[in-house]
Each structure stands twice: as C-alpha cells, then as structure tokens.
Design an enzyme around this catalytic site. Structure first.
Site, PDB file in Angstrom:
ATOM      1  N   ASP A  75       0.822  -1.230   0.000  1.00 21.05           N
ATOM      2  CA  ASP A  75       0.000   0.000   0.000  1.00 21.05           C
ATOM      3  C   ASP A  75       0.849   1.270   0.000  1.00 21.05           C
ATOM      4  O   ASP A  75       0.549   2.222  -0.721  1.00 21.05           O
ATOM      5  CB  ASP A  75      -1.052   0.004   1.125  1.00 21.05           C
ATOM      6  CG  ASP A  75      -0.505  -0.062   2.538  1.00 21.05           C
ATOM      7  OD1 ASP A  75       0.704  -0.331   2.716  1.00 21.05           O
ATOM      8  OD2 ASP A  75      -1.301   0.163   3.481  1.00 21.05           O
ATOM      9  N   ASP A  77      -5.384  -0.040   5.847  1.00 13.50           N
ATOM     10  CA  ASP A  77      -6.196  -0.393   7.015  1.00 13.50           C
ATOM     11  C   ASP A  77      -7.360   0.581   7.169  1.00 13.50           C
ATOM     12  O   ASP A  77      -8.510   0.180   7.350  1.00 13.50           O
ATOM     13  CB  ASP A  77      -5.345  -0.372   8.286  1.00 13.50           C
ATOM     14  CG  ASP A  77      -4.186  -1.347   8.209  1.00 13.50           C
ATOM     15  OD1 ASP A  77      -4.166  -2.167   7.276  1.00 13.50           O
ATOM     16  OD2 ASP A  77      -3.304  -1.279   9.080  1.00 13.50           O
ATOM     17  N   TYR A  83       8.734  -1.815  10.723  1.00 11.12           N
ATOM     18  CA  TYR A  83       7.805  -1.380   9.672  1.00 11.12           C
ATOM     19  C   TYR A  83       8.344  -0.136   8.978  1.00 11.12           C
ATOM     20  O   TYR A  83       8.434  -0.071   7.746  1.00 11.12           O
ATOM     21  CB  TYR A  83       6.429  -1.101  10.283  1.00 11.12           C
ATOM     22  CG  TYR A  83       5.380  -0.749   9.260  1.00 11.12           C
ATOM     23  CD1 TYR A  83       4.559  -1.720   8.723  1.00 11.12           C
ATOM     24  CD2 TYR A  83       5.237   0.564   8.807  1.00 11.12           C
ATOM     25  CE1 TYR A  83       3.606  -1.395   7.767  1.00 11.12           C
ATOM     26  CE2 TYR A  83       4.298   0.890   7.853  1.00 11.12           C
ATOM     27  CZ  TYR A  83       3.482  -0.087   7.335  1.00 11.12           C
ATOM     28  OH  TYR A  83       2.554   0.245   6.375  1.00 11.12           O
TER      29      TYR A  83
HETATM   30  C1  GLA Z   1       0.004  -2.537   8.396  1.00  8.80           C
HETATM   31  C2  GLA Z   1      -0.137  -1.130   7.848  1.00  8.80           C
HETATM   32  C3  GLA Z   1      -0.746  -1.149   6.442  1.00  8.80           C
HETATM   33  C4  GLA Z   1       0.002  -2.120   5.527  1.00  8.80           C
HETATM   34  C5  GLA Z   1       0.205  -3.468   6.207  1.00  8.80           C
HETATM   35  C6  GLA Z   1       1.088  -4.384   5.411  1.00  8.80           C
HETATM   36  O1  GLA Z   1      -1.266  -3.113   8.574  1.00  8.80           O
HETATM   37  O2  GLA Z   1      -0.939  -0.343   8.690  1.00  8.80           O
HETATM   38  O3  GLA Z   1      -0.725   0.165   5.918  1.00  8.80           O
HETATM   39  O4  GLA Z   1       1.221  -1.581   5.109  1.00  8.80           O
HETATM   40  O5  GLA Z   1       0.762  -3.330   7.507  1.00  8.80           O
HETATM   41  O6  GLA Z   1       0.501  -4.724   4.223  1.00  8.80           O
END
Ligand code: GLA
Length: 389
Positions: free
Chosen positions: A43, A176, A225
């Site tokens: 995303d 999300d 992340y």
């Molecule tokens: C988390 C983040 C999303 C996305 C996912 C991995 O949920 O909040 O934006 O990057 O990880 O796909």
C-alpha cells in the site's frame, strides 16, 4: 460481538450523569477490524491490496457535550482517559493516542468536532494485525465528528491515516483505514493505492474466511515497519536516477529490477522484488477468484507468504508454523500471514466443512510446536464504519 447497543447504552447511563439525564440522546457508532487477503506491504508503494472488513469490531456509545472535552471509558479494563479538543496533548503510548491523533487530524481539515462522554467496547483482538488501531481511529472519528455521514469514506480514511502517520508515528499506508472505513458486507475490496479506485471482489461461493491468531503479539512492529518503508524508498531513489519517470515501486517491473539489480543494496533489492511480485499476485488472485481456480489461489497465497518470509523478512516462526499446519489440513484452500507481520495472524480460505478440522488440528499441533495458545476465528465480511441505529 461486543455488548449490544442497549447494553452499551446502559453502561454509559450508569456512568455518566449527562447520559442518565437524557438517554434518548445517546448514540452508538462502530468500526470493524480488517483482514488482508493479499497485497502485503504494497500500500505504501502505490500498489494493490485486497482487504476485507470483518465482523469483529469496536463500538462506542456516547453523548455529546459542549465543553470540548472527550472522555472515554474502556469497558474491558474500566480505564478512563480524557483530553480537551483545544489542548495540545503529546502521545502517551496508550490506545487514547489514536483518538487524540484523530481529533487533531480532523480539526486540521476544518470539519467540526464536538466533545463527548463515551464508553468503548471491542471484540477485536489488539496487536494481532487486524487493525484495531484503525478501528479505534474510525470509531472515534464517527463519534467526534458532528456529521460523519456527510464525509466521504475514503476522505475519512485519509484523515485517520494522517493521525497514525503524524501523531502515532507509524508510517503506514492507507490500506487499514480504507478497509475499516469503506468495507462492504460480503466482499473483499480491491483497492488501488495510487489511483484510490476500488471495487468489491466477492469470494467464490462455498469459501469461508478464517483468521488464526498465533498468540504472539506483533513484536518490533513500529521500527521494523518504518525501516521496510525506508528501504522501499531507497530502491525508488536509486532506480529513479536511471529512469526519472519512476516515482514508486508501482512503476517498476520485474524485468526492470532484474536489469538494474546490481546497482541496489542486496537487502533493498529483495524488498523491491517482493513488492513488485506481490502487486502481480493481487491481480492474479482476483482473476483466479473470477475463474473459480482455487488451486491457483492457494499457490498465490503460498507464494505471498514465502516472499514475506524470505524477501521482505516480516514473518515469524509462529506465523510460519501456523501457515504450515493449515496447509496440511484437507479443505484449507489457501493460507498466509496477514497484515504487517512480526507476529499476529494468518488468513485462511477454508471450505466450511473443514473449519472444525482446522480448529482441531491447530489446537493439537500449534501449541505443541510453539508453546503458545492459538485462537481460530471464523469471520464474516462486514461493512465499514458507521452509526448503529
Ligand atoms: C500494516 C499497515 C498497512 C500495511 C500493512 C502491510 O497493517 O498499517 O498500511 O502496510 O501493515 O501490508
């Protein structure tokens, strides 16, 4: 389900004199969690995702006040916290950060918000990769906004993403908040994170959706992340020096990456390789659903999991064990880790008559392999956030 509407209203009335004085003015809003079928860590690379909102959700019963104070009590812990809409409150590292950040992000858009007294209840596991943070943001937005129903769902998702990025400090993409805000009952949502176009994608008939929680919370989530996102940006910066039309990994094909790979740091190249192939897998899963080719879907989920494990390096021994166990159960069509990774949940497409078999096998084998207590949650695809009548 979290407590039903009447029970929630009673909880509020028992705690808040303003609600007791005027129970008819109490409102209830909800926001679901989400599970991502495929398209992981794409995303924030302008890519494709296929999430679904699920029937596990956060609910807030509240009464508006005109004192600009937001006060919420968690029904599970009894913990109460409050803040002023007009004060600058720094993050405290608790769930309330999502509410404070959302209040600030909404106010920056100029949309009117009001104070409230509320109670908050949930049956959505936290720290499980099911977007409980996006659910708090969207539920809080629906409660605090004076007229949430007049705000476009995608717009609201973007406001809540800014709360997460700027206030909470996770450089997450839009998936999300999009899924939680814009989900539709009964269908996953194919979402293009570059054009912001979306469309519902129904699962083939006779397939159930099952989330398996590894019982290991997301570890190291935030720093790892943000590091992955920075590595993707490093890949784009290097590739853009060769071709200035490249603005994101969405602009890079597998062939282009292969031709320029030696210019990239090997770790950065692996991250890019995952993202490019994962985008293609989203399109391929949507096509395989349409064709009813479930064997293909299973292979694509397996390839996604392997790529997240080996190239993107966001899986965990527990997630690998859970996927491995599910893959051996007759009637499980597809299994992979879901969400950011580093712990949390897997997503499984399962024939309805195999759900009990999956539950029994996981109960038997997963604890023996990991020493942890798993949770097997069959879920239905639900609608995005909104008011409850
Ligand atoms: C988390 C983040 C999303 C996305 C996912 C991995 O949920 O909040 O934006 O990057 O990880 O796909």
């Amino acid at each position: 389900m979290p407590p039903d509407i009447d029970a929630l209203i009673e909880e509020l009335v028992a705690r808040e004199p303003a609600a007791a004085a005027n129970p008819g003015a109490v409102r209830v809003v909800r926001a679901p969690g989400r599970v991502n079928l495929i398209g992981e860590h794409t995303d924030y690379n302008d890519g494709l995702v296929l999430p679904a909102a699920i029937d596990r959700e956060i609910r807030i019963a509240f009464i508006r006040t005109d004192d600009r104070e937001v006060s919420l009590t968690r029904l599970d812990t009894g913990e109460r916290d409050d803040f002023s809409l007009d004060a600058d409150r720094r993050p405290t590292g608790t769930w309330m950060d999502y509410v404070v950040g959302t209040a600030g992000a909404i106010q920056k858009t100029g949309l009117p918000v009001s104070g409230l007294r509320g109670v908050i209840a949930s049956d959505l596991p936290e720290n499980a990769g099911l977007s409980s943070s996006a659910a708090i943001e969207l539920a809080a937005a629906w409660a605090m906004l004076e007229d949430a129903s007049s705000v476009d769902g995608l717009e609201l998702a973007r406001v809540c993403q800014r709360a997460e990025n700027r206030y909470v400090g996770v450089q997450s993409g839009l998936m999300d908040q999009f899924a939680v805000a814009c989900g539709q009952t009964g269908a996953a949502m194919l979402f293009d994170c570059r054009s912001f176009e979306s469309r519902p994608v129904a699962l083939p008939p006779g397939i159930g959706l099952v989330v398996c929680h590894t019982g290991s919370p997301r570890r190291l989530g935030r720093s790892e992340y943000n590091l992955r996102r920075a590595q993707c940006e490093a890949a784009v910066a290097e590739l853009a020096r060769l071709d200035p039309t490249i603005h994101s990994l969405r602009d890079v094909t597998a062939e282009m990456l292969a031709a320029t790979r030696d210019r990239l740091d090997p770790v950065v190249a692996r991250r890019a390789e995952h993202v490019i192939a994962e985008n293609a897998r989203v399109t391929a899963v949507v096509a395989a659903f349409a064709a009813g080719d479930l064997v293909k879907v299973g292979a694509l989920f397996a390839a996604s999991h392997a790529s997240l494990r080996d190239l993107y390096e966001v899986s965990s021994p527990e997630l690998d064990a859970m996927v491995d166990i599910a893959a051996g159960v007759e009637g499980v069509i597809a299994a992979r880790m879901t969400g950011a990774g580093f712990g949390g949940c897997t997503v499984n497409l399962v024939r309805p008559d195999a759900i009990d078999r999956l539950r029994d096998t996981v109960a038997r084998e997963y604890s023996a392999r990991t020493g942890l207590t798993p949770m097997v949650l069959p879920v239905e695809i639900a609608a995005g956030a909104g008011a409850l009548e």
